[in-house]
Design a protein around this motif. Structure first.
Motif: not given
Lengths: 258, 203
Positions: B150-152, B156, B191
């Motif tokens: 669930t990081n960038l 992506q 977020v």
């Protein structure tokens, strides 16, 4: 007077490097300290209290404790998470492109408050403007100006005469436009159409809030992207990796639409 | 004056150097492990050496799911009890171990071996997306579950995958992103909280 052991600053996360089992080294751009690095312990564990506040492209209030080599991050609180950016593939990629340019063009501990504001504005406008590419071009031009490479777009960089309303040429090595007469002395020039000259001049002279009225077709977009991208590549003497990804995404988008 | 330590004989020095190259092991730890092995019986050293060699010789990638395995196809892909119309996409083989530990999921997996990271120059062609798309052409898969980090980079990758899989007419789902178990709300970021609200359920 010695520096305090702990300090706090606003910061935008522009780079993240994994270290060891679950630690990370983060690179920030800050208003008063310029580009700085910090060490974040156990950032990659699910129960990390800081992870969400220290994700890439997040504007946070971060506190540091001075260390021997690297300062350790002791706390972080999100100011703006730029959620619209993170919910969209294309926007995330644009944001990462901005972050990579910031990282490449800045040295550590060089204060530049105006540049910090520019990054925040760019990330904000990427989420709001309809024409994202114009936001990127405007960012690039202001970035170049901020680090001392403002391209000369109003007069010929060789003979210093005001440019006539014709197709002129852009020379990355000279850092600006050259008129057709002086072109022969310059290597690796590329043509710059009259419309592209007008738009670039306009972007250079205005800030991000006035972009809304401009309507630009795809061809003109590609021309400006190539010219400015070529100049950036010349200055850095390397490719911008995330630019290649933007190309890939765009090419794919057009095949999916067909 | 302080004297330099006696230089280690070649075999000791070489092994210590090799251990020193491993993640998380500094020169002192490397030396300690080396001398520990020196004092240990020969069988210990032999079994360690054999284990090391067989790691590189026997382990390959599963031709279906790209997981690390000693037999191709891997035990999960071979297991007839598992749902063949669900595929769960993860970044690393270690992620499968974590998911399998829960025992909740009965479908198949696909390991990407990385995540899209434009600033590192890692694009869609550098991770195993092509293998995945080839696998999805087969028409047996009805649902793809995106379980990237669930990081960038993970987000992506998930967004990219949903974009390329959608035209195939396969249902694409994403693991819920919200508050982790055993933490305090006070420390959650914007977020996570936003997503937790969006994904709230009847209780």
């Amino acid at each position: 007077m010695s520096d305090p052991r702990e300090y706090q600053t606003e910061a935008i996360v522009i780079k993240k490097t994994k270290l060891g089992e679950a630690d990370s080294i983060l690179t920030f751009f800050t208003p008063r300290l310029g580009k700085i690095q910090g060490f974040a312990r156990s950032l990659r564990k699910p129960k990390s209290r800081l992870a969400g506040h220290l994700e890439l492209l997040t504007h946070s209030q971060v506190s540091f404790a001075r260390g021997r080599n690297l300062d350790t991050i002791t706390g972080a609180q999100t100011i703006n998470a730029f959620l619209t950016l993170k919910n969209d593939l294309w926007l995330t990629s644009c944001g990462l492109y901005v972050a990579e340019l910031v990282h490449q063009f800045t040295a550590e501990h060089q204060e530049n408050f105006a540049f910090f504001e520019l990054i925040l504005q760019t990330l904000d406008h990427l989420g709001r403007e309809t024409d994202k590419e114009l936001v990127l071009r405007s960012f690039e031009l202001h970035l170049l100006e901020s680090v001392g490479y403002r391209p000369q777009l109003r007069e010929c960089i060789v003979c210093h005469r005001v440019l006539e309303a014709v197709t002129n040429y852009f020379s990355p090595s000279a850092g600006g436009t050259v008129c057709p007469d002086c072109r022969s002395g310059q290597s690796f020039c590329c043509a710059l159409s009259l419309n592209a000259q007008k738009v670039l001049r306009l972007l250079q002279g205005s800030d991000l809030s006035n972009l809304g009225q401009l309507k630009i077709n795809t061809e003109l977009h590609r021309e400006m992207e190539n010219v400015i991208g070529g100049y950036i590549k010349y200055l850095l003497e390397r490719d911008i990796k995330s630019a290649a990804w933007l190309y890939t995404l765009r090419a794919q988008k057009s095949t999916l639409q067909r | 004056m302080k004297q330099d330590p006696v230089p280690a004989s070649d075999a000791i020095g070489r092994l210590a150097q090799e251990f020193g190259k491993l993640p998380g092991i500094g020169p002192k730890s490397a030396q300690r492990i080396t001398f520990h092995l020196l004092r240990a019986p020969e069988e210990r050293a032999r079994s360690l050496a054999e284990a090391l060699l067989s790691l590189k010789q026997k382990v390959t990638l599963c031709s279906a799911c790209c997981n690390v395995t000693e037999s191709d196809p891997c035990p999960i892909c071979r297991n007839s009890q598992r749902e063949v119309n669900q595929v769960c996409i993860v970044e690393q083989p270690q992620d499968i171990l974590a998911l399998e530990h829960t025992g909740v999921y009965k479908g198949l997996y696909h390991v990407l071996h990385g995540a899209i990271s434009p600033t590192e120059g890692i694009g869609a062609d550098n991770i195993r997306i092509r293998e995945l798309l080839a696998r999805l052409q087969g028409n047996t898969v009805k649902e793809v579950i995106l379980a990237t980090n669930t990081n960038l980079e993970g987000e992506q990758t998930a967004m990219y995958l949903s974009r390329v899989i959608a035209p195939l007419g396969i249902r694409v789902t994403r693991l819920a992103r919200g508050l982790p178990f055993g933490t305090e709300l006070e420390y959650a970021d914007d977020v996570t909280l936003t997503r937790a609200f969006e994904g709230r359920q009847e209780f």
